[in-house]
Design a protein around this motif. Structure first.
Motif, PDB file in Angstrom:
ATOM      1  N   GLN B 143      20.011  49.203 -27.520  1.00 36.46           N
ATOM      2  CA  GLN B 143      18.724  48.789 -28.093  1.00 36.46           C
ATOM      3  C   GLN B 143      18.179  47.579 -27.345  1.00 36.46           C
ATOM      4  OE1 GLN B 143      19.018  47.726 -32.243  1.00 36.46           O
ATOM      5  NE2 GLN B 143      16.823  47.885 -32.579  1.00 36.46           N
ATOM      6  N   LYS B 144      16.865  47.381 -27.438  1.00 33.18           N
ATOM      7  CA  LYS B 144      16.275  46.144 -26.969  1.00 33.18           C
ATOM      8  C   LYS B 144      15.672  45.454 -28.177  1.00 33.18           C
ATOM      9  CE  LYS B 144      12.743  49.236 -25.153  1.00 33.18           C
ATOM     10  NZ  LYS B 144      13.477  50.482 -25.347  1.00 33.18           N
ATOM     11  N   ALA B 280       6.947  46.256 -19.976  1.00 32.70           N
ATOM     12  CA  ALA B 280       7.674  47.502 -20.232  1.00 32.70           C
ATOM     13  C   ALA B 280       8.661  47.786 -19.110  1.00 32.70           C
ATOM     14  CB  ALA B 280       6.694  48.660 -20.379  1.00 32.70           C
ATOM     15  N   GLU B 284      12.138  48.216 -20.892  1.00 36.11           N
ATOM     16  CA  GLU B 284      12.607  49.606 -20.947  1.00 36.11           C
ATOM     17  C   GLU B 284      13.915  49.812 -20.171  1.00 36.11           C
ATOM     18  OE1 GLU B 284      12.093  52.616 -22.288  1.00 36.11           O
ATOM     19  OE2 GLU B 284      10.590  51.903 -23.672  1.00 36.11           O
ATOM     20  N   LEU B 316       2.567  42.128 -27.376  1.00 38.31           N
ATOM     21  CA  LEU B 316       2.878  43.211 -26.438  1.00 38.31           C
ATOM     22  C   LEU B 316       4.370  43.495 -26.432  1.00 38.31           C
ATOM     23  CD1 LEU B 316       0.484  42.379 -23.474  1.00 38.31           C
ATOM     24  CD2 LEU B 316       0.215  44.065 -25.277  1.00 38.31           C
ATOM     25  N   GLY B 318       6.422  43.208 -28.952  1.00 42.29           N
ATOM     26  CA  GLY B 318       6.745  43.946 -30.174  1.00 42.29           C
ATOM     27  C   GLY B 318       6.386  45.414 -30.083  1.00 42.29           C
ATOM     28  N   TYR B 319       5.360  45.725 -29.282  1.00 41.73           N
ATOM     29  CA  TYR B 319       4.976  47.129 -29.118  1.00 41.73           C
ATOM     30  C   TYR B 319       5.943  47.879 -28.208  1.00 41.73           C
ATOM     31  CZ  TYR B 319       0.466  47.057 -31.503  1.00 41.73           C
ATOM     32  OH  TYR B 319      -0.520  47.015 -32.440  1.00 41.73           O
ATOM     33  N   ILE B 320       6.740  47.137 -27.427  1.00 40.19           N
ATOM     34  CA  ILE B 320       7.659  47.822 -26.505  1.00 40.19           C
ATOM     35  C   ILE B 320       9.081  47.811 -27.035  1.00 40.19           C
ATOM     36  CG2 ILE B 320       8.495  47.955 -24.144  1.00 40.19           C
ATOM     37  CD1 ILE B 320       6.083  46.082 -23.424  1.00 40.19           C
ATOM     38  N   THR B 321       9.505  46.670 -27.581  1.00 38.94           N
ATOM     39  CA  THR B 321      10.894  46.547 -28.002  1.00 38.94           C
ATOM     40  C   THR B 321      11.132  47.333 -29.284  1.00 38.94           C
ATOM     41  OG1 THR B 321      10.325  44.569 -29.232  1.00 38.94           O
ATOM     42  CG2 THR B 321      11.154  44.267 -27.010  1.00 38.94           C
ATOM     43  N   GLU B 322      12.392  47.557 -29.573  1.00 37.05           N
ATOM     44  CA  GLU B 322      12.719  48.336 -30.759  1.00 37.05           C
ATOM     45  C   GLU B 322      12.979  47.410 -31.944  1.00 37.05           C
ATOM     46  OE1 GLU B 322      14.110  51.639 -27.733  1.00 37.05           O
ATOM     47  OE2 GLU B 322      15.419  50.026 -28.285  1.00 37.05           O
ATOM     48  N   GLN B 324      12.237  43.410 -33.881  1.00 33.33           N
ATOM     49  CA  GLN B 324      12.259  41.997 -33.545  1.00 33.33           C
ATOM     50  C   GLN B 324      12.970  41.225 -34.650  1.00 33.33           C
ATOM     51  OE1 GLN B 324       9.158  43.592 -33.970  1.00 33.33           O
ATOM     52  NE2 GLN B 324       8.880  42.990 -36.088  1.00 33.33           N
ATOM     53  N   ARG B 348      14.206  48.975 -35.295  1.00 30.70           N
ATOM     54  CA  ARG B 348      13.743  50.358 -35.351  1.00 30.70           C
ATOM     55  C   ARG B 348      14.870  51.365 -35.222  1.00 30.70           C
ATOM     56  NH1 ARG B 348       8.287  50.852 -34.109  1.00 30.70           N
ATOM     57  NH2 ARG B 348       7.386  48.803 -33.863  1.00 30.70           N
TER      58      ARG B 348
END
Lengths: 582, 457
Positions: B143-144, B280, B284, B316, B318-322, B324, B348
Motif C-alpha cells: 500500500q501507499k 503519481a 504509484e 493531489l 490524497g487522490y493518488i495514495t490509498e 491517508q 482504502r
C-alpha cells in the motif's frame, strides 16, 4: 493529377509527450509512428510545415533527426468478438498481451492488436443469400460468454444484397459475408474513436437503470441512456460507488474506464469481477464487462484517449441493441491530461490552466450517451456515469461546473458523511435527479403506484430534519415540540436503515426494488403509528424507545427478509397497543 | 566525448545550449565549470536548434564558458545488494565515507509503470503497533499510505515508530527500509539517524539524504533514486521494502520552482499543471507483482501548508495514495501522542487486509462502530459548549464520554508501546461497552455475544 503524399518525416523537437516533426504530410488526428522505436502518437496540431504530435508512450531517449512515419489513419479501435472480459490500456492494447511480451512493467514500442486475430469464433448467420443488408444490419451472431456478439455491416459501408454468407468457425479477419456492392464483411470492424457511431434517432430515456443502491434507485434514479456525475473529494467513496454500479447495475454490458486512477484499485477490480456473480444470470460479472485501465503513472496522452476508446466500444454494443453502462473514473484526470497536453502546446489557457475547449470536449463526450434507435432498428442505450474529483472538494472548479451543465443526475459525495462511515456517502440534500418525471410512469407501473408518493414523503422528512438539526445543534433535541422529535427519529431511521448500505456485505450490496419499497413502507408504518400515538397523548420517550423498530436495520443483511420483517411489523403493532394502553 | 561551449542562456536551474548534435530527451548531462567542477543535469527539451538542460545542483559558478557534455544515456543509477546499510546523498553519492556502490545493475531512475494486470492484490496485514492505524486505518503490504501532518507536529516520531514496529504477524521474511529525505533539516536528520542506529535498523536500510541546504532541484531526483532502489530490492532480491519519503511538500516546492524557471503555464497556486501526473509517477511505484517475492510499501510524509487539507499538495496526494493518516494539532495540544485524528484518516485497502484469518472477524464492525460513536461524541461537544453537559440526555452523555475515553485510551499510547491487533480491538470493545448495547447497531448480534466484555468470561 494525384500528388503522392509524403508519409515519412523527421523529428525536430522533443518536449515530454509532445514532439514536433517536419517534412511530411499529415491530417489532424492521424496516427503516426515516432522515432526508431516506432512509438505510437497522434497528430494534434499542424503549423506551417511543422506537425505537432502527442506520443502515447514515454519519449525518454528520443532524439531530433529520428524518423516519423504517418499511417494515414485516425486512432481507431478494433470491434468484434473478444472484447468482453478484456482489459485494455488507453489505446486498446490488451494488458495481458503486454505482460506476455514485456513482463511486469510497461515498457514501450510494443504493438498489440485489440482483438485476438488467431482465435476462431463460431459464426452463425441470421441472414441468407439474397437478403438486403444495409449499413448497421445484423448479418450473424457469435455466442461469446453468455452474451451474443452480433456481427453487423459496418456503418460506413454502402450495403447491398448478400451474394454469399458462410457458417462455421472463423478468425475475426476471415470474410464471412459478401455483398453485391463488392463489399466484403469480416467479424471485426474498425472505428475511429473520436467519431460517434451513427444512429437513426435519439429517444427520450424512460426506463431506470436499476443499481441495487437504495439512495440511487429510491431517491435519485438515473435513466437507461442518461448521464450522471459523481463528484466528491478524495476518500468520499467515489470509486467504491462506481464499482458498485459496475457490479450491480442492470445493464447488459458494462464498460469501466479507470482513467488516471490507482494501479491497486484496477487490480482489485480485476481480481474481484471474475469472482462476483451477476444477480440476474448467475454468471461471473466479468463476462459482461470490458475494462480499460490507464493508471495515473501510465502515459498521459493515452489517458486522454482512454475515454474515447471506452465510449466507442460502448457504442458498438449499443448498436447491437444492448443496454450499456459506462463508468469513467475519473473525468477530472482526463481533463488534466488535456490540460497537460494543452500547456505543452503553449496554448492560451482558460480557467485554472485548463484549455478553453474543456467544456466543448466534456459535452461532446456526454452527448455520446443516450437511448437510441440504431441503424438496424434495435433500441439500445448507453448510460454514462462520470466520476469527478474536484480539487479540495471544491465544486466550483471548472471540471465539476462544466460537467454539471451537461449531466441530468448529480450524486454529491460528502466527505463528512464518509468520515462518520455513512456509506454510500451521497448527500441526500445536495443530490438531484432530473429523470424523476420521465421515470415516474415506470415506478407506478412496475413497482407500485404508492412508490412515488412514499419517495416524496421520505424526501420531505429528510429535508425537514436538516432544518430541525439546526435548532437541535443549538438547544438539544429535548427542546423540540414532540411531533418534531418524532420527525427526527423517523429521519434517523431513513438515514440508518434505508440510506446506509454496506457495499462489502454479500446481501446488502444489492437491494431489489421490492425490498427497497418494503423497507420504506416499514419506516412509514412506524412514522404513522408514532404520530398517532403522540397525538393520542402517549409519552414521547416511550414512542421513541419502541424496540422493534431498531430491528429494522438488521433485515438489510438477511436475504430472505420477509418473515423477519413481518414479525418486526407485528411486534411494532403490539408495542404501540401497549403504549396507548399505558 | 564532445564538449560544447555554446551556452546561450542560464536562468535559475536551467541552462540553454545551442548548435549541438541531436541530443536525446531525458539524457544525462555533465556540466564542467571553468574551475573544473562537474555538475549533473538532465535534458528537459530538445530540438536541433536549442537544448534545455535542468541542472540538479546550484547553477552558481556556471557561466557561458562552461563545457557541456552529453553522456548519450538517460539517468541510470547503479544498484546492488551492498547498498544496504549505506548513507547516500540526494543524488546518490556515498555520504558515509564508504566506497562507491558496486553496481550489480544500472537502472533507469524513472522506472516504468507496473502493468495493472501484473499486479497482485495487496492482502497482508502489517501490524504497526499503533491502534489508530491497525484497528481503524489498517496498513497493508504493497500500500501507499501517507501521513498528512503540519509544521511542528510529531510526524517524524510516528514514522519512526512505524518503521521500528511494523511487522507481518507470523512472518519472518527479509525486510528492508529505504529512507529518502528531501529538504529536511540537519536536526531532523540526526533524529532519524540516531533512531536507526539505536534500533540497529541501519543495517537493513538504504538512506538518501537531501538536506534543507542542499540544492532544491536535487530533490527532483532523490525520491526517484530511492524508489528505484526499493524496486530493485523488492522485485529482484525479494525483500519486503518499506519506503519512507519525507517531506513531499519540499519535493513539490522544488517542482514548482523548476516549472516557474521554465516559464510554464501554472495550475493551482502556481504548482505545475502536471503535478498530479508527476506525483503519481512516484506514489504509484508501490505494490506487489504476481510471481515475485518482495513488495514495496510506501509511507510518505507531507506537511500541509497552514494545516489545510485542500491545499494542492495534500489534495493531489490524497487522490493518488490509498488513504491517508492525518495528524491533528488539537489532539497534539491536548498532549495526546500519537495525535492521529481518525475521522479524516482512511485506509482504502483496509478491507483487503483484515477479517478472519488475517486479523479478527469483528475487526471491521468494531472499527465502524467506533467511528460512528466518536463522530457522534465529537458533534455533541459543540452542543455542550452552548447548553452545558447537564442539559444532555443520558444517551448523549454516554456518547460524549465515549469520545473522551476514545482519545484517552485508544488514541493515546506510548512511543515504544507496541500493541497487538487483538489488544487494540479489545481496548475498542472495552470503550464500546460503556455505550448502551442497543446503540451498537453496526455490529452483528453474534459478534456482540462473542466479544462484548459483558458476555465474555
Amino acid at each position: 493529377m494525384e500528388v503522392k503524399s509524403k508519409t515519412k518525416g523527421i523529428l525536430k523537437r522533443i518536449s515530454g509527450p509532445v514532439v514536433t516533426a517536419v517534412n511530411f504530410d499529415a491530417h489532424m488526428y492521424d496516427v503516426v509512428r515516432v522515432g526508431n522505436e516506432q512509438l505510437m502518437g497522434e497528430v494534434i496540431k499542424i503549423d506551417g510545415d511543422k506537425v505537432i504530435i502527442q506520443v502515447y508512450e514515454s519519449t525518454d531517449g528520443v532524439r531530433p533527426g529520428e524518423p516519423v512515419e504517418n499511417t494515414g489513419l485516425p486512432l481507431a479501435v478494433e470491434l468484434g468478438p473478444g472484447l468482453l472480459t478484456s482489459i485494455y490500456d488507453g489505446i486498446q492494447r490488451p494488458l495481458e498481451v503486454l505482460m506476455e511480451k514485456m513482463g511486469s512493467f510497461i515498457e514501450r514500442g510494443v504493438n498489440a492488436p485489440g482483438l485476438d486475430h488467431e482465435k476462431k469464433w463460431d459464426f452463425k448467420p441470421v441472414m441468407k443469400k439474397g437478403d438486403e443488408a444495409a449499413p448497421g444490419a445484423i448479418i450473424g451472431e457469435v455466442q461469446e460468454t453468455n452474451i451474443v456478439t452480433k456481427i453487423m455491416v459496418p456503418p460506413n459501408f454502402k450495403g447491398g444484397k448478400i451474394t454469399e454468407i458462410k457458417k462455421g468457425s472463423f478468425t475475426v479477419d476471415d470474410i464471412v459475408c459478401k455483398l453485391d456492392s463488392g463489399e466484403e464483411i469480416c467479424m471485426m470492424q474498425k472505428w475511429p474513436v473520436r467519431v460517434p457511431r451513427p444512429v437513426i434517432e435519439k429517444k427520450n430515456p424512460d426506463v431506470p437503470l436499476l443499481t441495487g443502491l437504495r439512495i440511487l434507485d429510491g431517491l435519485f434514479p438515473v435513466a437507461k441512456g442518461g448521464t450522471a456525475a459523481i463528484p466528491g473529494p478524495f476518500g468520499s467513496g467515489k470509486t467504491v460507488t462506481q464499482q458498485s454500479l459496475a457490479k450491480w447495475s442492470d445493464a447488459e454490458i458494462v464498460v469501466y474506464i479507470g482513467c488516471g486512477e490507482r494501479g491497486n484499485e484496477m487490480t482489485e477490480v480485476l481480481t474481484e469481477f471474475p469472482e462476483l456473480e451477476d444477480p440476474k444470470t448467475g454468471k461471473p460479472l466479468m463476462e459482461r464487462t470490458v475494462l480499460i485501465a490507464n493508471t495515473s503513472n501510465m502515459p498521459v496522452a493515452a489517458r486522454e484517449a482512454s475515454v474515447y476508446t471506452g465510449i466507442t466500444i460502448a457504442e458498438y454494443f449499443r448498436d447491437m441493441g444492448y443496454d450499456v453502462s459506462l463508468m469513467a473514473d475519473s473525468t477530472s484526470r482526463w481533463a488534466e491530461a488535456m490540460r497537460e497536453i494543452s500547456s505543452r502546446l503553449e496554448e492560451m489557457p482558460g480557467e485554472e490552466g485548463y484549455p478553453a475547449y474543456l467544456s466543448a470536449r466534456l459535452s461532446e463526450f456526454y452527448e455520446r450517451a443516450g437511448r437510441v434507435e440504431a441503424l438496424n432498428g434495435n433500441m439500445g442505450s448507453i448510460t454514462v456515469i462520470g466520476a469527478v474529483s474536484p480539487p479540495g472538494g471544491d465544486f466550483s472548479e471548472p471540471v465539476t461546473q462544466n460537467t454539471l451543465r451537461i449531466v441530468k443526475c448529480f450524486w454529491a459525495l460528502d466527505a463528512k458523511l464518509s468520515q462518520r462511515r455513512h456509506f454510500p456517502a451521497i448527500n441526500w440534500l445536495n443530490s438531484y435527479s432530473l429523470y424523476l418525471n420521465s421515470l415516474g410512469k415506470y415506478y407506478d407501473e412496475k413497482i407500485s403506484p404508492e412508490f412515488n408518493p412514499i419517495r416524496s414523503w421520505a424526501m420531505e422528512v429528510l429535508q425537514k430534519e436538516s432544518e430541525l438539526q439546526e435548532i437541535v445543534q443549538l438547544v438539544g433535541s429535548d427542546a423540540l415540540p414532540e411531533t418534531e422529535q418524532v420527525t427526527i427519529e423517523v429521519a434517523r431511521m431513513l438515514r440508518e436503515v434505508f440510506l446506509q448500505q454496506n457495499a462489502f456485505d454479500a446481501v446488502d450490496a444489492y437491494c431489489s426494488m421490492e425490498k427497497q419499497f418494503d423497507m420504506l413502507k416499514a419506516i412509514r408504518k412506524y412514522a404513522d403509528l408514532a404520530y398517532a400515538a403522540q397525538k393520542a397523548g402517549s409519552p414521547i420517550a416511550a414512542i421513541i424507545a419502541v424496540k422493534s423498530k431498531n430491528e429494522l436495520a438488521r433485515i438489510k443483511y438477511v436475504a430472505d427478509y420477509k418473515p423477519e420483517l413481518e414479525k418486526i411489523l407485528s411486534d411494532m403493532d403490539a408495542e404501540f397497543v401497549k403504549i396507548r394502553e399505558a | 566525448m564532445k564538449e560544447y561551449r555554446t551556452v546561450t542562456k542560464i536562468q535559475g536551474p536551467l541552462v540553454f545550449v545551442e548548435k549541438t548534435e541531436p541530443v536525446a530527451y531525458g539524457e544525462l548531462v555533465n556540466i564542467v565549470q571553468s574551475d573544473g567542477k562537474v555538475k549533473r543535469g538532465q535534458v528537459l527539451d530538445t530540438s536541433d536548434e536549442i537544448v534545455c538542460v535542468q541542472v540538479f545542483e546550484s547553477t552558481a559558478g556556471i557561466g557561458k564558458d562552461a563545457g557541456i557534455r552529453f553522456t548519450g544515456e538517460t539517468i541510470k543509477m547503479p544498484v546492488g545488494r551492498d547498498m544496504l546499510g549505506r548513507i547516500l546523498s540526494g543524488s546518490g553519492k556515498p555520504k558515509d565515507g564508504g566506497p562507491d556502490i558496486v553496481p550489480e545493475k544500472r537502472l533507469d531512475i524513472n522506472g516504468a509503470a507496473i502493468n495493472p494486470y501484473a499486479r497482485a492484490s495487496p492482502s497482508e496485514f502489517i501490524q504497526t503497533g499503533i491502534s489508530t492505524i491497525d484497528a481503524t486505518n489498517t496498513l497493508v503490504r504493497g500500500q501507499k499510505l501517507p501521513i498528512f501532518s503540519g509544521a511542528g507536529l510529531p510526524h517524524n516520531e510516528i514514522a519512526l515508530q512505524i518503521a521500528r514496529q511494523a511487522k507481518v504477524p507470523g512472518s519472518s521474511e527479509e525486510f528492508a527500509v529505504v529512507f529518502a529525505a528531501m529538504g529536511i533539516t540537519k536536526e531532523e536528520e540526526n533524529q532519524f539517524m540516531a533512531d536507526f542506529e539505536r534500533t540497529g535498523a541501519l543495517e537493513h536500510a538504504v538512506v538518501f539524504l537531501n538536506l534543507a541546504d542542499d540544492p532544491a532541484v536535487e530533490r527532483f531526483i532523490t525520491p526517484r533514486l530511492a524508489l528505484t532502489t526499493a524496486e530493485y530490492l523488492a522485485f529482484e532480491l525479494g525483500f519486503h521494502v518499506l519506503v519512507i519519503l519525507t517531506d513531499m511538500t519540499n519535493y513539490c516546492e522544488a517542482l514548482r520552482q523548476i516549472g516557474a524557471a521554465r516559464e510554464e503555464v501554472p495550475g493551482r497556486r502556481g504548482y505545475p499543471g502536471y503535478m498530479y501526473t508527476d506525483l503519481a509517477s512516484l506514489y504509484e511505484r508501490a505494490g506487489i507483482i504476481k510471481g515475485k517475492k518482495g513488495s514495496v510499501t510506501q509511507l510518505s510524509i507531507l506537511t500541509m501548508p497552514g494545516d489545510d487539507i485542500t491545499h494542492p499538495i495534500p489534495d493531489l496526494s490524497g487522490y493518488i495514495t490509498e488513504g491517508q493518516i492525518v495528524v491533528n494539532r488539537e489532539l497534539h495540544r491536548k498532549g495526546i501522542y500519537p495525535p492521529i485524528n481518525v475521522m479524516p484518516s482512511l485506509s482504502r485497502l483496509m478491507n483487503l487486509g483484515i477479517g478472519p484469518g488475517k486479523t479478527r472477524e469483528d475487526h471491521k464492525k468494531v472499527s465502524d462502530q467506533m467511528y460512528a460513536g466518536y463522530a457522534e461524541g465529537v458533534d455533541l461537544r459543540g452542543l455542550v459548549a452552548i447548553v452545558g453537559k447537564d442539559a444532555l440526555s443520558e444517551r448523549d452523555q454516554r456518547f460524549l464520554e465515549f469520545a473522551d475515553a476514545f482519545e484517552d485510551k485508544f488514541v493515546r499510547q506510548g512511543h515504544d508501546e507496541d500493541r497487538s491487533i487483538a489488544d487494540s480491538l479489545d481496548i475498542g470493545w472495552q470503550l464500546l461497552s460503556a455505550l448502551p448495547e442497543e446503540q451498537l447497531t453496526r455490529i452483528d448480534r453474534d459478534l456482540i455475544q462473542k466479544y462484548h466484555p459483558k458476555y465474555r468470561k
